[in-house]
Design an enzyme around this catalytic site. Sequence first.
Site, PDB file in Angstrom:
ATOM      1  N   TYR A   1      23.684  17.808  27.035  1.00 16.79           N
ATOM      2  CA  TYR A   1      23.111  17.401  25.747  1.00 16.79           C
ATOM      3  C   TYR A   1      23.480  18.438  24.701  1.00 16.79           C
ATOM      4  CZ  TYR A   1      19.507  16.577  22.184  1.00 16.79           C
ATOM      5  OH  TYR A   1      18.847  16.359  20.999  1.00 16.79           O
ATOM      6  N   HIS A   2      23.901  17.982  23.527  1.00 19.00           N
ATOM      7  CA  HIS A   2      24.382  18.873  22.470  1.00 19.00           C
ATOM      8  C   HIS A   2      23.246  19.166  21.496  1.00 19.00           C
ATOM      9  CE1 HIS A   2      26.919  20.804  19.566  1.00 19.00           C
ATOM     10  NE2 HIS A   2      28.044  20.408  20.129  1.00 19.00           N
ATOM     11  N   GLY A   3      22.774  20.436  21.450  1.00 18.56           N
ATOM     12  CA  GLY A   3      21.763  20.833  20.477  1.00 18.56           C
ATOM     13  C   GLY A   3      22.354  20.989  19.094  1.00 18.56           C
TER      14      GLY A   3
END
Length: 542
Positions: A385-387
């Site tokens: 998951y890309h913050g």
Amino acid sequence: MYKVAKFANVEVRAVSRAVQGGQDRAAPGQQKPCRRNNELKADPLSDAWNRVRKTIATFWDIYARIWHGYELHGVANLPEGPGILVYYHGAIPIDYLYFLSRLFLWKKRLCLSVADHFVFRLPGLKLLLEVTGVIPGTREECLAALRNGYLVSISPGGVREALFSDQSYQLMWGNRKGFAQVALEAKVPIIPMYTQNVREGYRMFKERRFFRQLYESTRLPFTPPYGGLPVKFRTYIGKPIPYDPNITTEELVEKEMTGGNESCTAGPTSMSYLTCLTYILEEWTGVKDIGDYLSYAFYILWLFFPLVVVFVLPGVIVILFYVSILWLHIYKRKNEIKEAYSHDVWIGAREMLATIWDGHGRIWHGYELHGVENIPEGPGLVVFYHGATPLDFVYFTARLHIIKKRCCSVVADHFVFRLPGFRILLEVLGVIHGPKEACVGTLGKGHLLAIAPGGVREALFSDEMYTILWSDRKGFAHVAIDAKVLRTFIGEPIPYDPNMTAEELAAKTKAAVQALIEKHQKIPGNIFRALMERFRTQKKED
């Protein structure tokens, strides 16, 4: 709550009636069923309010301990019976609130406070002032309170001392001696009190001529204070000045201003480092009152500290990136002729970078990595998951390199390759554009490859609900199938299955990442809760 010792002939208020009526209270065992409610209405100084007072005192005492490290010394100097406390008035008497709170919690004693008349005009404060024993301070009220055994506190300097005294802590009592007349008439001792650094916590602005004229004409405190700095507060209660029938009012005032003031000190006064520095700067620059400029500068710095946290600290991350790049250039120059290692010239550089970033992760975020055992020995596709920023992935690769001595390449957006000076860093860390052929080739060499299907879109538009924004992207699934590799996200691996389509694999991967989010992340996300997790002594259960 500006305290004064001005005893004007004004109307004695309800609070005074409550003080005078203290002798008529019934013993607890003699109270009738409605006595408590009637007491709450008729006598705001009743013990029936003690629970409320304790709550208020606890709140202020906790705030004092945390923000100012507040200390109270000399409580043993307070008499068991009545007495008059006389103290220096800071720009804001918050130190006096701390004293009242600590006194009530320690001794269960209520100290009545003489306040300026403007305080009673403030909307909504009437009940609070009555319950905490704040009185206008007429002679009759003070005498009645003392005869009923109360401590009464007065600041002879009052509002004038609050507004126009400065860091020299000069007493501005003028010709006020009403407190001394009351003490002689009531035959009670006077106890001096002073709080160290009260002027450093809050100050008034230096330009005073206009505000002084305004105060003298209106008797209202229009001068704006500034501060709120978490300086150390220590309140010292000096030795009592006993009642002496042979002393005059003027002599008692003089004794309080000299001998009483000395009794509040903890020893000989020494020059502080800040005072010494201020003196040196004044001599060197020739600028008078440079200490005031330093105080303003420090206050402005404190005022904008939240902006520093929001904008400057993230800038540290950018600096770290360029420090990493600078280190790589130095390392490359050093090893142009002589290779540090026979098989890979960049191993030493990667070790250094991993150490730098892992140290930052440990110190600033208390970074932890779980599930490393799920990483396959051979090639694998790590989907994450890309913050808002992929800083967590940088920490992951650093910790992975330190623990497993393995590198993990990553697919990045095209704009990353346009960042000035980043080329060598991207090459050494194995950052690639991400066409299918390059990804399959990286996996075919036995390397790990990381990809965030949500990419920049997920970074920009996902929120504290941690919604996965992969849309219809399934290229990573095609890569996994073509390379016939294990896919892992540091959760349970999804093994290669020749019968699985790219759509099914993409859906299964998305569900797996979503499951990890739901398992380890409290939804919705909360910054304060995340900060508090830094101080947990036990790890969160899976």
